[in-house]
Design a protein around this motif. Structure first.
Motif, mmCIF file in Angstrom:
data_model
loop_
_atom_site.group_PDB
_atom_site.id
_atom_site.type_symbol
_atom_site.label_atom_id
_atom_site.label_comp_id
_atom_site.label_asym_id
_atom_site.label_seq_id
_atom_site.Cartn_x
_atom_site.Cartn_y
_atom_site.Cartn_z
ATOM 1 N N CYS A 138 0.855 -1.186 0.000
ATOM 2 C CA CYS A 138 0.000 0.000 0.000
ATOM 3 C C CYS A 138 0.890 1.234 0.000
ATOM 4 O O CYS A 138 1.836 1.321 0.782
ATOM 5 C CB CYS A 138 -0.912 0.004 1.224
ATOM 6 N N ARG A 139 0.569 2.182 -0.862
ATOM 7 C CA ARG A 139 1.419 3.364 -1.026
ATOM 8 C C ARG A 139 0.568 4.621 -1.138
ATOM 9 O O ARG A 139 -0.602 4.565 -1.521
ATOM 10 C CB ARG A 139 2.304 3.237 -2.281
ATOM 11 N N LEU A 140 1.199 5.759 -0.834
ATOM 12 C CA LEU A 140 0.553 7.046 -1.065
ATOM 13 C C LEU A 140 0.764 7.536 -2.488
ATOM 14 O O LEU A 140 0.055 8.423 -2.956
ATOM 15 C CB LEU A 140 1.075 8.094 -0.072
ATOM 16 N N GLY A 141 1.775 6.990 -3.177
ATOM 17 C CA GLY A 141 1.973 7.321 -4.583
ATOM 18 C C GLY A 141 2.465 8.721 -4.839
ATOM 19 O O GLY A 141 2.227 9.277 -5.908
ATOM 20 N N VAL B 107 -7.540 19.202 -3.139
ATOM 21 C CA VAL B 107 -6.318 18.565 -2.635
ATOM 22 C C VAL B 107 -6.609 17.127 -2.209
ATOM 23 O O VAL B 107 -5.834 16.208 -2.502
ATOM 24 C CB VAL B 107 -5.736 19.364 -1.451
ATOM 25 N N ARG B 108 -7.726 16.928 -1.550
ATOM 26 C CA ARG B 108 -8.028 15.612 -0.969
ATOM 27 C C ARG B 108 -8.230 14.548 -2.049
ATOM 28 O O ARG B 108 -7.706 13.427 -1.933
ATOM 29 C CB ARG B 108 -9.273 15.721 -0.096
ATOM 30 N N LEU B 109 -8.993 14.847 -3.095
ATOM 31 C CA LEU B 109 -9.278 13.848 -4.116
ATOM 32 C C LEU B 109 -8.023 13.411 -4.875
ATOM 33 O O LEU B 109 -7.833 12.212 -5.115
ATOM 34 C CB LEU B 109 -10.360 14.352 -5.074
ATOM 35 N N PRO B 110 -7.128 14.337 -5.294
ATOM 36 C CA PRO B 110 -5.880 13.864 -5.896
ATOM 37 C C PRO B 110 -5.027 13.005 -4.962
ATOM 38 O O PRO B 110 -4.389 12.049 -5.409
ATOM 39 C CB PRO B 110 -5.161 15.169 -6.266
ATOM 40 N N LEU B 111 -5.024 13.322 -3.662
ATOM 41 C CA LEU B 111 -4.296 12.472 -2.718
ATOM 42 C C LEU B 111 -4.865 11.058 -2.730
ATOM 43 O O LEU B 111 -4.118 10.067 -2.718
ATOM 44 C CB LEU B 111 -4.376 13.068 -1.311
ATOM 45 N N ILE B 112 -6.189 10.956 -2.757
ATOM 46 C CA ILE B 112 -6.833 9.643 -2.806
ATOM 47 C C ILE B 112 -6.465 8.910 -4.091
ATOM 48 O O ILE B 112 -6.129 7.715 -4.079
ATOM 49 C CB ILE B 112 -8.357 9.807 -2.679
ATOM 50 N N ALA B 113 -6.533 9.620 -5.211
ATOM 51 C CA ALA B 113 -6.260 8.978 -6.505
ATOM 52 C C ALA B 113 -4.820 8.491 -6.578
ATOM 53 O O ALA B 113 -4.559 7.379 -7.057
ATOM 54 C CB ALA B 113 -6.553 9.964 -7.637
#
Length: 527
Positions: free
Chosen positions: A49-52, A78-84
């Motif tokens: 599992c990674r933050l990418g 900001v939040r949605l790109p972090l999730i993606a």
């Protein structure tokens, strides 16, 4: 809560053929989770599992199995790109993913596609499942507990080693109620550990709800990692508060992130932080460094506006602004905000005290993005060395851009006079939330059975004290000394009332840790 499959009747654009709709066989109001998007069964062995995020070191970017991690960010862009980034990087490593969100999954996917992140492929391959959280989930979870949600997840995701992302997880973790939130957190932590799942919970605490944020900070002590993300400089700043991953533990630090782009980026071997411009200039306003302002290479200006203009012309500079009187505070805040609005991390702003800043004023400047505050008792040559020590550095810390909101949450709260227990508790919670992460000392003193009339004690506090909030009920007095360490609180109280605290009341106690202060406020509310 059994789930049955049904076809989505409404068209969903060109994504529709890939998705099936899972609805509860019971009334929809009783369902905590509804699956709207699901792919076919996936294959492949579990990966990491990674933050990418290529800007993060391996010890933070890689997540440990069986752990819960939390990030606070109230900005969707900001939040949605972090999730993606996290989902695409984890899918690329070979691990199955699931995403829970309270928004319409079709709309969510389109937003991510517009931001440059395509999740349709992993959905079609069965590497990702997306679930929609029902709108009344918070009420149901408060009534029946987190077990119902976890039972739904057990039925709809693989039994082990899944990367589960929870968007807007505040309701699922019940952060509005500390007791329920702590219990829900324990359920999630134990559930993840038993199944070797990895959870990434994205929280969205509202600025108008400081108590929720303070509850979240207490709950996050159980997480494997916690951080705060905020927009900055065309990307974002991620401030890690604590982090435990497969590579070890990480203390507090900040990272600049680039969230614009397309899909998962391979981790860069070279550092992604741009090289600083070659010339690091020094700009002093109103002789802020005294005699040292005449040093070679120092540009001297006479007003804050000229200092901002000079910073505007420079890509790499140290800007030194003086604080000489209370009248300087407002212009200082506006100048600092104007410099940060330039979006140049290589421009550092230093405030030189000529007069003492109050603790609330110092906190406001820190929240607005000051790089350093040089204390008034430091001589000019030493102050110049402090400014020189920042040469070749970058400003990389989350900051606020709304000056009025920052002042309302700091100096504005300290100017209030709470009239009841609720107002007193809310004022302290706002201050604790505003000071979170900035190591501003504060002390809550409780004096029971006071011998002086409580109204007179509060009047003397307002007349002689600085940045003290007070409240009384019957013969009990609560005093919140902002910016006062617990070691000096007894002497401060003695100076205020011309007697030791023990001589003023039948019993007294002080709290200085946020947890102790919040517990005392909870007791005050419950009376």
């Amino acid at each position: 809560m059994g789930l049955r499959a049904a076809r989505h009747a409404a068209p969903m654009g060109h994504e529709a053929p890939a998705f099936a709709l899972l609805q509860s066989a019971e009334a929809s109001a009783d369902a905590v989770v509804r699956t709207l998007l699901a792919g076919s069964a996936g294959v492949g062995k579990p990966g990491h599992c990674r933050l990418g995020l290529a800007e993060l070191p391996e010890r933070i970017e890689r997540l440990a199995s069986g752990m819960v991690y939390g990030l606070a960010c109230d900005q969707q862009a900001v939040r949605l790109p972090l999730i993606a980034h996290a989902i695409l990087a984890t899918v690329a490593s070979g691990r199955r993913c699931a995403l829970l969100a309270p928004s319409d999954p079709a709309v969510l996917l389109r937003k991510l596609r517009l931001a440059g992140f395509a999740l349709q492929a992993p959905l079609k391959r069965g590497e990702l499942e997306v679930f929609e959280v029902s709108r009344d989930a918070a009420k149901q979870l408060f009534r029946i507990g987190a077990e119902s949600l976890l039972a739904e997840l057990d039925k709809n995701i693989p039994a082990r080693e899944v990367f589960l992302v929870l968007d807007q997880a505040d309701a699922l973790f019940q952060v509005a109620d500390l007791s329920a939130g702590m219990e829900a957190t324990q359920r999630f932590v134990h559930w993840a550990a038993e199944r070797n799942h990895t959870l990434l919970a994205m929280f969205t605490p509202a600025p108008q709800a400081p108590r929720d944020y303070l509850n979240l900070r207490r709950m996050a002590e159980t997480f494997g990692g916690f951080g705060v993300a905020a927009p900055a400089n065309g990307g974002a700043l991620l401030e890690i508060r604590h982090w435990f991953g497969p590579e070890g533990a990480s203390a507090r630090e900040s990272f600049e992130l680039r969230l614009h782009g397309s899909a998962h980026r391979a981790r860069a071997r070279a550092p992604l932080v741009e090289e600083l411009p070659p010339n690091d200039s020094l700009i002093c306003a109103r002789g802020a460094l005294g005699g040292a302002s005449a040093a070679q290479g120092c540009e001297n200006v006479t007003t804050f506006d000229e200092a901002v203009e000079a910073a505007h012309r420079s890509d790499n500079a140290r800007l030194v602004l003086p604080y000489e009187s209370a009248g300087d505070f407002g212009p200082l805040c506006r100048a600092l905000s104007a410099v940060r609005a330039l979006g140049r991390p290589a421009v550092r702003v230093i405030v030189r005290e000529r007069a003492r800043l109050r603790a609330g004023e110092g906190l406001a400047l820190l929240r607005l993005g000051v790089s350093s505050i040089i204390p008034a008792d430091l001589p000019d040559p030493a102050a110049k060395r402090v400014a020189d020590a920042l040469q070749g550095t970058r400003f990389a810390r989350p900051y606020d851009s709304d000056v009025e909101q920052v002042l309302a949450d700091t100096t504005g709260v300290l100017a209030e006079r709470p009239q009841n227990a609720r107002g007193f508790c809310e004022a302290l919670e706002r201050l604790l939330a505003a000071a979170d992460g900035y190591d501003v000392p504060s002390t809550l003193a409780r004096l029971e059975g006071v011998q002086i009339e409580p109204a007179r004690m509060l009047a003397r506090t307002r007349r002689s004290g600085r940045e003290i909030l007070g409240f009384s009920r019957e013969r009990n007095v609560w005093l919140y000394l902002f910016g006062c360490p617990c070691e000096t609180a007894p002497s401060v109280l003695q100076r205020l009332f011309s007697a030791p605290p023990a001589d003023l009341c039948s019993r007294w106690e002080i709290q200085h840790e946020p947890e102790g202060i919040l517990s005392a406020l909870h007791q005050l509310r419950s009376r």
